[in-house]
Design a protein around this motif. Structure first.
Motif, PDB file in Angstrom:
ATOM      1  N   SER A 239      26.091  46.801  39.771  1.00  0.00           N
ATOM      2  CA  SER A 239      27.151  47.825  40.362  1.00  0.00           C
ATOM      3  C   SER A 239      27.368  48.929  39.772  1.00  0.00           C
ATOM      4  O   SER A 239      27.288  49.173  38.453  1.00  0.00           O
ATOM      5  CB  SER A 239      28.503  46.881  40.331  1.00  0.00           C
ATOM      6  OG  SER A 239      29.534  47.745  40.759  1.00  0.00           O
ATOM      7  N   SER A 240      27.709  50.033  40.612  1.00  0.00           N
ATOM      8  CA  SER A 240      27.963  51.351  40.031  1.00  0.00           C
ATOM      9  C   SER A 240      29.199  51.507  39.233  1.00  0.00           C
ATOM     10  O   SER A 240      29.486  52.541  38.446  1.00  0.00           O
ATOM     11  CB  SER A 240      27.946  52.387  41.080  1.00  0.00           C
ATOM     12  OG  SER A 240      29.067  52.126  41.913  1.00  0.00           O
ATOM     13  N   ALA A 241      29.994  50.432  39.143  1.00  0.00           N
ATOM     14  CA  ALA A 241      31.238  50.455  38.404  1.00  0.00           C
ATOM     15  C   ALA A 241      31.008  49.746  37.149  1.00  0.00           C
ATOM     16  O   ALA A 241      32.132  49.997  36.291  1.00  0.00           O
ATOM     17  CB  ALA A 241      32.250  49.395  39.238  1.00  0.00           C
ATOM     18  N   HIS A 242      29.938  49.608  36.722  1.00  0.00           N
ATOM     19  CA  HIS A 242      29.685  49.012  35.108  1.00  0.00           C
ATOM     20  C   HIS A 242      30.444  49.990  34.086  1.00  0.00           C
ATOM     21  O   HIS A 242      30.605  49.330  32.907  1.00  0.00           O
ATOM     22  CB  HIS A 242      28.500  48.580  34.988  1.00  0.00           C
ATOM     23  CG  HIS A 242      28.040  47.160  35.362  1.00  0.00           C
ATOM     24  ND1 HIS A 242      28.732  45.934  34.708  1.00  0.00           N
ATOM     25  CD2 HIS A 242      27.303  46.726  36.209  1.00  0.00           C
ATOM     26  CE1 HIS A 242      28.158  44.777  35.424  1.00  0.00           C
ATOM     27  NE2 HIS A 242      27.610  45.189  36.322  1.00  0.00           N
TER      28      HIS A 242
ATOM     29  N   ARG B 193      30.295  37.671  51.175  1.00  0.00           N
ATOM     30  CA  ARG B 193      29.916  38.991  51.282  1.00  0.00           C
ATOM     31  C   ARG B 193      30.198  39.792  52.769  1.00  0.00           C
ATOM     32  O   ARG B 193      30.570  38.743  53.640  1.00  0.00           O
ATOM     33  CB  ARG B 193      28.118  38.768  51.548  1.00  0.00           C
ATOM     34  CG  ARG B 193      27.647  38.488  50.085  1.00  0.00           C
ATOM     35  CD  ARG B 193      26.282  38.686  50.136  1.00  0.00           C
ATOM     36  NE  ARG B 193      25.768  38.823  48.917  1.00  0.00           N
ATOM     37  CZ  ARG B 193      24.629  39.171  48.366  1.00  0.00           C
ATOM     38  NH1 ARG B 193      23.857  39.818  49.276  1.00  0.00           N
ATOM     39  NH2 ARG B 193      24.137  39.212  47.180  1.00  0.00           N
TER      40      ARG B 193
ATOM     41  N   GLU C  60      34.323  48.876  43.254  1.00  0.00           N
ATOM     42  CA  GLU C  60      33.655  50.016  43.311  1.00  0.00           C
ATOM     43  C   GLU C  60      34.651  51.144  44.066  1.00  0.00           C
ATOM     44  O   GLU C  60      34.255  52.361  43.912  1.00  0.00           O
ATOM     45  CB  GLU C  60      32.278  49.821  44.061  1.00  0.00           C
ATOM     46  CG  GLU C  60      31.138  49.109  43.169  1.00  0.00           C
ATOM     47  CD  GLU C  60      29.758  49.068  43.937  1.00  0.00           C
ATOM     48  OE1 GLU C  60      29.742  49.315  45.075  1.00  0.00           O
ATOM     49  OE2 GLU C  60      28.804  48.702  43.395  1.00  0.00           O
TER      50      GLU C  60
ATOM     51  N   VAL D  84      27.432  42.824  50.891  1.00  0.00           N
ATOM     52  CA  VAL D  84      28.184  42.895  49.533  1.00  0.00           C
ATOM     53  C   VAL D  84      29.086  42.186  49.226  1.00  0.00           C
ATOM     54  O   VAL D  84      30.015  41.883  50.226  1.00  0.00           O
ATOM     55  CB  VAL D  84      28.383  44.462  49.281  1.00  0.00           C
ATOM     56  CG1 VAL D  84      28.799  44.722  48.082  1.00  0.00           C
ATOM     57  CG2 VAL D  84      27.006  45.324  49.616  1.00  0.00           C
TER      58      VAL D  84
ATOM     59  N   ARG E  12      33.018  43.073  44.678  1.00  0.00           N
ATOM     60  CA  ARG E  12      32.021  44.424  44.400  1.00  0.00           C
ATOM     61  C   ARG E  12      32.693  45.608  45.230  1.00  0.00           C
ATOM     62  O   ARG E  12      32.762  46.644  44.669  1.00  0.00           O
ATOM     63  CB  ARG E  12      30.864  44.104  44.338  1.00  0.00           C
ATOM     64  CG  ARG E  12      29.992  45.224  44.213  1.00  0.00           C
ATOM     65  CD  ARG E  12      28.408  45.061  44.253  1.00  0.00           C
ATOM     66  NE  ARG E  12      27.577  46.240  43.898  1.00  0.00           N
ATOM     67  CZ  ARG E  12      26.205  45.977  43.341  1.00  0.00           C
ATOM     68  NH1 ARG E  12      25.733  44.556  43.133  1.00  0.00           N
ATOM     69  NH2 ARG E  12      25.342  46.931  42.985  1.00  0.00           N
ATOM     70  N   ARG E  13      32.848  45.568  46.422  1.00  0.00           N
ATOM     71  CA  ARG E  13      33.252  46.575  47.174  1.00  0.00           C
ATOM     72  C   ARG E  13      34.905  47.068  46.739  1.00  0.00           C
ATOM     73  O   ARG E  13      34.905  48.189  46.491  1.00  0.00           O
ATOM     74  CB  ARG E  13      33.503  46.234  48.725  1.00  0.00           C
ATOM     75  CG  ARG E  13      32.124  46.012  49.573  1.00  0.00           C
ATOM     76  CD  ARG E  13      32.193  46.016  51.026  1.00  0.00           C
ATOM     77  NE  ARG E  13      31.086  45.627  51.629  1.00  0.00           N
ATOM     78  CZ  ARG E  13      30.402  46.673  52.095  1.00  0.00           C
ATOM     79  NH1 ARG E  13      30.574  47.895  51.734  1.00  0.00           N
ATOM     80  NH2 ARG E  13      29.042  46.526  52.667  1.00  0.00           N
TER      81      ARG E  13
ATOM     82  N   LEU F  86      28.680  41.582  40.711  1.00  0.00           N
ATOM     83  CA  LEU F  86      28.798  42.894  40.053  1.00  0.00           C
ATOM     84  C   LEU F  86      27.462  43.229  39.396  1.00  0.00           C
ATOM     85  O   LEU F  86      27.249  44.455  38.924  1.00  0.00           O
ATOM     86  CB  LEU F  86      29.801  42.837  39.089  1.00  0.00           C
ATOM     87  CG  LEU F  86      31.143  42.903  39.607  1.00  0.00           C
ATOM     88  CD1 LEU F  86      31.417  44.621  40.145  1.00  0.00           C
ATOM     89  CD2 LEU F  86      31.726  41.992  40.346  1.00  0.00           C
TER      90      LEU F  86
END
Length: 418
Positions: free
Chosen positions: A76-79, A34, A46, A38, A42-43, A73
């Motif tokens: 996550s907003s990336a899904h 992290r 995204e 985060v 993930r960063r 993940l």
């Protein structure tokens, strides 16, 4: 081969199958460590998901890392753009080939290949790479000019010291980064041929393209788009994010809240998300967790976003007996959606019994887990009222809570009616 100008489908292949041992962390590879609270992966993901021209994202992971991937993940907003992860190979080249083969069913026109350990990639770098492909290039590498003077060194025995053997002319030298962009069919064919020929040790995908005889163009990279390799890199990345968040979220807000619940017949109380054996229970429409209720109200107060009763009315039967962790999680998510962060949660429990001390650390850990915070940002204290008042008569338990948030100065509450 397809015309670049007609390409409309862009896929991103994120390579995350390495072990990353030089960054420390024991059994946790660097892409799952992290920074700023985060996971690195993930960063990275995204950052690409936020680019409109990117249609899908394929992540290549190590076969042993699925649980860490899912945890990194989760939520996550990336899904919406993420494809199911695919297993990597014994080398980076093999992992990339596995990812490219997995993308065949989607048939993208263009693919950007990126290292998971470069979480600071910007939309400008991504778009510059895509623009170069749209302009006619079939292979593109994001890169920055070499600014430092370069020396060629040689290890001398027996001292094993390094001696300078010459200065390297830096004119025309570029430091390659990722993403590296390609016409999908071209780079898939190049990787297949390299694998079939037993060609190994090519350090990036541009090198695979060069080996295949493809012309590789350069698009503007970014000095900040650095790769995390060592523990020092990881620590520096964490500091960078913390400083960015401090600059962005400089509106510090503090709010307090108070909640109380009376006792009723039962054999345990729920405090701070923990069941504590007792000769009575707390009465309430939900599970009556007076600690989580007060913390929820404190967060919502700092957000100027109503209170727990506004968002979860006791008149609504769906909340009857409901666990209060969902209320606190809801409030913490409101902070994240606002682009802010929770700096501290503090709760003071007022009661004669049960004794809170033996359960304090379990309560802190549970609150931290609910809010996705380090436990060092959660404080739980307890006191009695010296046998005075309703708590002194053991008629119920009260909690006073304080929440300290950092928010952007342009923040406005989601629900204007609050």
């Amino acid at each position: 081969m397809p015309e670049i100008a007609s390409a409309t489908k862009v896929a991103v292949l994120v390579v995350a199958a390495g072990r990353g041992t030089r960054a420390g962390g024991g059994e946790t590879p660097k892409q799952y460590r992290r920074i700023g609270g985060v996971a690195v992966l993930r960063r990275t993901v995204e950052a690409f998901a936020g680019v409109d021209r990117v249609d899908s994202i394929q992540v290549v992971i190590h076969a042993d890392d699925r649980a860490m991937y899912d945890a990194a993940l989760a939520g996550s907003s990336a899904h919406a753009k993420l494809r199911p992860p695919v297993g990597g190979g014994d080398s980076r080249q093999a992992s990339v080939l596995n990812g490219l083969e997995a993308l065949r069913a989607e048939a993208p026109d263009l693919v950007l290949i990126h290292d998971a350990a470069r979480p600071f990639v910007t939309g400008d770098v991504v778009l510059s790479t895509l623009d170069a492909l749209a302009g006619g290039a079939r292979a593109v590498v994001a890169a920055v000019p070499v600014a430092d003077t370069l020396k060629r060194g040689e290890v001398t025995a027996p001292e094993s010291s390094v001696q300078v053997r010459g200065t390297v002319e830096r004119a025309g030298l570029w430091a390659a980064q990722t993403p590296q962009g390609f016409v999908f069919a071209d780079i898939l064919e190049a990787h297949r041929r390299a694998a079939a020929a037993g060609v190994e040790g090519l350090t990036d995908d541009a090198a695979v393209a060069e080996w295949q005889g493809l012309a590789v163009a350069i698009s503007p990279g970014d000095a900040a788009n650095s790769k995390i390799t060592t523990m020092e890199d990881l620590m520096q990345a964490d500091r960078i994010i913390q400083l960015e968040e401090l600059a962005r979220c400089s509106d510090v807000r503090v709010a307090t809240a108070y909640d109380v619940h009376a006792f009723e017949p039962g054999d345990e109380v729920i405090l701070g998300g923990i069941a504590i054996p007792h000769d009575r229970a707390l009465k309430g429409h939900s599970d009556a967790d007076v600690v989580l209720h007060a913390l929820t109200d404190a967060i919502l107060g700092a957000l100027c976003d109503g209170d727990i009763g506004h968002h979860f009315p006791p008149s609504d039967p769906q909340w009857r007996g409901a666990p209060s962790d969902q209320f606190l999680r809801f409030a913490a998510e409101r902070v994240r959606r606002a682009g802010g962060a929770i700096s501290l949660l503090d709760a003071t429990v007022v009661c004669e019994r049960p004794k809170v001390g033996p359960h304090r650390e379990a309560m802190r850990a549970r609150i931290a887990e609910i809010c996705d915070l380090p436990v060092g940002r959660v404080a739980v204290k307890a006191t009695t009222s010296e046998r005075l008042g309703f708590t002194g008569r053991e008629e119920g338990i009260a909690t006073l809570a304080t929440a300290t948030l950092r928010l952007p100065f342009d923040y406005l509450p989601e629900d204007a009616s609050c």
